[in-house]
Design an enzyme around this catalytic site. Structure first.
Site, PDB file in Angstrom:
ATOM      1  N   TRP A  41      -6.423   5.427   4.332  1.00  0.00           N
ATOM      2  CA  TRP A  41      -5.123   4.930   4.979  1.00  0.00           C
ATOM      3  C   TRP A  41      -5.740   6.152   6.230  1.00  0.00           C
ATOM      4  O   TRP A  41      -4.684   6.883   6.462  1.00  0.00           O
ATOM      5  CB  TRP A  41      -4.390   4.118   4.539  1.00  0.00           C
ATOM      6  CG  TRP A  41      -2.925   4.446   4.738  1.00  0.00           C
ATOM      7  CD1 TRP A  41      -1.665   4.822   4.992  1.00  0.00           C
ATOM      8  CD2 TRP A  41      -2.423   2.930   6.181  1.00  0.00           C
ATOM      9  NE1 TRP A  41      -0.653   3.990   5.570  1.00  0.00           N
ATOM     10  CE2 TRP A  41      -1.331   2.901   5.902  1.00  0.00           C
ATOM     11  CE3 TRP A  41      -3.757   2.451   6.481  1.00  0.00           C
ATOM     12  CZ2 TRP A  41      -1.124   2.189   6.917  1.00  0.00           C
ATOM     13  CZ3 TRP A  41      -2.806   1.442   7.273  1.00  0.00           C
ATOM     14  CH2 TRP A  41      -1.969   1.409   7.899  1.00  0.00           C
ATOM     15  N   SER A  43      -2.841   6.720   8.202  1.00  0.00           N
ATOM     16  CA  SER A  43      -1.085   6.356   8.417  1.00  0.00           C
ATOM     17  C   SER A  43      -1.022   6.698   9.721  1.00  0.00           C
ATOM     18  O   SER A  43      -1.279   7.850  10.087  1.00  0.00           O
ATOM     19  CB  SER A  43      -0.954   6.938   7.376  1.00  0.00           C
ATOM     20  OG  SER A  43       0.438   6.878   7.296  1.00  0.00           O
ATOM     21  N   GLY A  44      -0.234   6.205  10.866  1.00  0.00           N
ATOM     22  CA  GLY A  44       0.478   6.859  11.963  1.00  0.00           C
ATOM     23  C   GLY A  44       1.642   7.202  11.656  1.00  0.00           C
ATOM     24  O   GLY A  44       2.421   8.329  11.901  1.00  0.00           O
ATOM     25  N   PHE A  45       2.361   7.009  10.383  1.00  0.00           N
ATOM     26  CA  PHE A  45       3.399   7.828   9.824  1.00  0.00           C
ATOM     27  C   PHE A  45       2.430   9.349   9.999  1.00  0.00           C
ATOM     28  O   PHE A  45       2.977  10.222   9.572  1.00  0.00           O
ATOM     29  CB  PHE A  45       4.039   7.322   8.525  1.00  0.00           C
ATOM     30  CG  PHE A  45       5.084   8.016   7.990  1.00  0.00           C
ATOM     31  CD1 PHE A  45       6.153   8.043   8.177  1.00  0.00           C
ATOM     32  CD2 PHE A  45       4.891   8.791   6.957  1.00  0.00           C
ATOM     33  CE1 PHE A  45       7.026   8.881   7.640  1.00  0.00           C
ATOM     34  CE2 PHE A  45       5.651   9.908   6.236  1.00  0.00           C
ATOM     35  CZ  PHE A  45       6.581  10.264   6.868  1.00  0.00           C
ATOM     36  N   ASP A  55       8.252   8.452  13.873  1.00  0.00           N
ATOM     37  CA  ASP A  55       6.838   7.011  13.779  1.00  0.00           C
ATOM     38  C   ASP A  55       6.954   5.459  14.506  1.00  0.00           C
ATOM     39  O   ASP A  55       7.709   5.195  13.542  1.00  0.00           O
ATOM     40  CB  ASP A  55       6.164   6.946  12.349  1.00  0.00           C
ATOM     41  CG  ASP A  55       5.134   5.912  11.890  1.00  0.00           C
ATOM     42  OD1 ASP A  55       4.389   5.746  13.313  1.00  0.00           O
ATOM     43  OD2 ASP A  55       5.576   5.709  11.247  1.00  0.00           O
TER      44      ASP A  55
HETATM   45  C1  SPV Z   1       2.040   4.063   7.384  1.00  0.00           C
HETATM   46  O1  SPV Z   1       1.652   5.457   7.181  1.00  0.00           O
HETATM   47  O2  SPV Z   1       1.566   4.837   9.070  1.00  0.00           O
HETATM   48  C2  SPV Z   1       2.774   3.082   7.444  1.00  0.00           C
HETATM   49  C3  SPV Z   1       3.014   2.746   6.230  1.00  0.00           C
HETATM   50  O3  SPV Z   1       2.464   2.259   8.166  1.00  0.00           O
HETATM   51  S1  SPV Z   1       5.196   2.931   6.501  1.00  0.00           S
HETATM   52  O4  SPV Z   1       5.109   4.065   6.647  1.00  0.00           O
HETATM   53  O5  SPV Z   1       5.430   2.834   4.827  1.00  0.00           O
HETATM   54  O6  SPV Z   1       5.951   1.908   7.433  1.00  0.00           O
HETATM   55 MG    MG Z   2       2.492   3.168  10.188  1.00  0.00          MG
END
Ligand code: SPV
Ligand code: MG
Length: 288
Positions: A41, A43-45, A55
């Site tokens: 994944w 992930s943007g976060f 984020d």
């Molecule tokens: C990420 O991991 O960037 C997500 C999941 O989009 S969340 O942070 O829960 O939105």
């Molecule tokens: Mg995200």
């Protein structure tokens, strides 16, 4: 050769969901693949956290794309790239997704929030959603060239719009051609997610990110029979933060680096993760 998208599609099995682990750089992606996760994944976060910024569409898409490319290059598991809102409207998406296709990502996840986004997990965050028809246009724009799977993510539950709106959006996104629908919730109990899964038509597989309701096991999700992919949303960065904080504190408290030695990865281990064997083989062959 089978494309990364085809490989991931074949793995979206609602009787036995694929499991993706988050990553914020090439090293964490490689560790996740080595551990045996089915997918990575992007992930943007995590990427935002790795830059110590919120984020909230602060990093550029080029920064995200470069990180995704680095993840694809060092391991073989399919990469699910988190493209947030697609960086703007349907026009932005039509230009953006082919760039992700070109670096070999298996899927993009795009969410129905307005740009700039805010984190889904923050208390009292701005959670404004775009119109359903606008987001359908963005999904279609993401699919103009054959490429990554398009996973449409609705934030209807996160925005407090209720189950009916979430289901309406999920169906509309599948209608527009989404390959899967990610339904996100930040409720501490899994009730609203379970209710959504039970009510879902099954037209396309669902995707869950159970960060806020970790008590729901992978087996519980599989038993719902609707979910093709479970994403561990932020466990790489949270593990890294915990491990670094403990190690740093211990070194200062103990006045030396001896005590942590047995608790951290060896330099040899890091060499192996860097692909040292390959470099040595190249040296042997070509350095004269
Ligand atoms: C990420 O991991 O960037 C997500 C999941 O989009 S969340 O942070 O829960 O939105
Ligand atoms: Mg995200």
């Amino acid at each position: 050769m089978e494309t990364p998208a085809a490989r991931l599609r074949a793995r979206l099995d609602t009787a036995r969901p694929a499991i993706a682990m988050s990553a914020h750089n090439a090293l964490s992606a490689k560790l996740a693949a080595q551990a045996g996760f089915d997918a990575i994944w992007g992930s943007g976060f995590e990427l935002s956290a790795a830059h110590a910024v919120p984020d909230a569409s602060i990093l550029s898409w080029e920064t995200h794309l470069a990180a995704m490319r680095a993840m694809v290059e060092v391991q073989d598991a399919p990469l699910v790239a988190d493209i947030d809102t697609g960086s703007g409207n349907a026009v932005s998406v039509a230009y953006l997704v082919p760039r992700y296709a070109a670096i070999g990502v298996a899927a993009v996840v795009m969410e129905d929030k307005t740009f700039p986004k805010d984190s889904s997990l923050r208390e009292n965050a701005r959670q404004e959603l775009v119109r359903i028809t606008e987001f359908q246009g963005k999904i279609e724009a993401a699919r103009i060239e054959a490429g990554p799977l398009v996973i449409a993510r609705t934030e209807a539950l996160i925005a407090g719009l209720g189950q009916d709106e979430a289901l309406r959006r999920g169906e509309a996104y599948a209608e527009a051609g989404a390959d899967a629908v990610l339904i996100h919730s930040k409720q501490k109990a899994p009730d609203e997610i379970i209710a959504f899964c039970r009510a879902w038509s099954g037209r396309v597989p669902l995707v869950l990110v159970p960060t806020s309701y970790p008590q729901l096991s992978f087996a519980d999700v599989a038993a719902l029979g609707k979910v093709g992919l479970i994403i561990c949303g932020n466990h790489a960065i949270r593990a890294a933060v915990g491990a670094m904080r403990d190690t740093f504190a211990r070194i200062l408290a103990e006045g030396g680096i001896g005590g942590v030695e047995a608790h951290i990865a060896s330099v040899q281990d890091v060499f192996a993760l860097q692909g040292d064997d390959r470099m040595r083989a190249i040296e042997k062959r070509f350095l004269r």
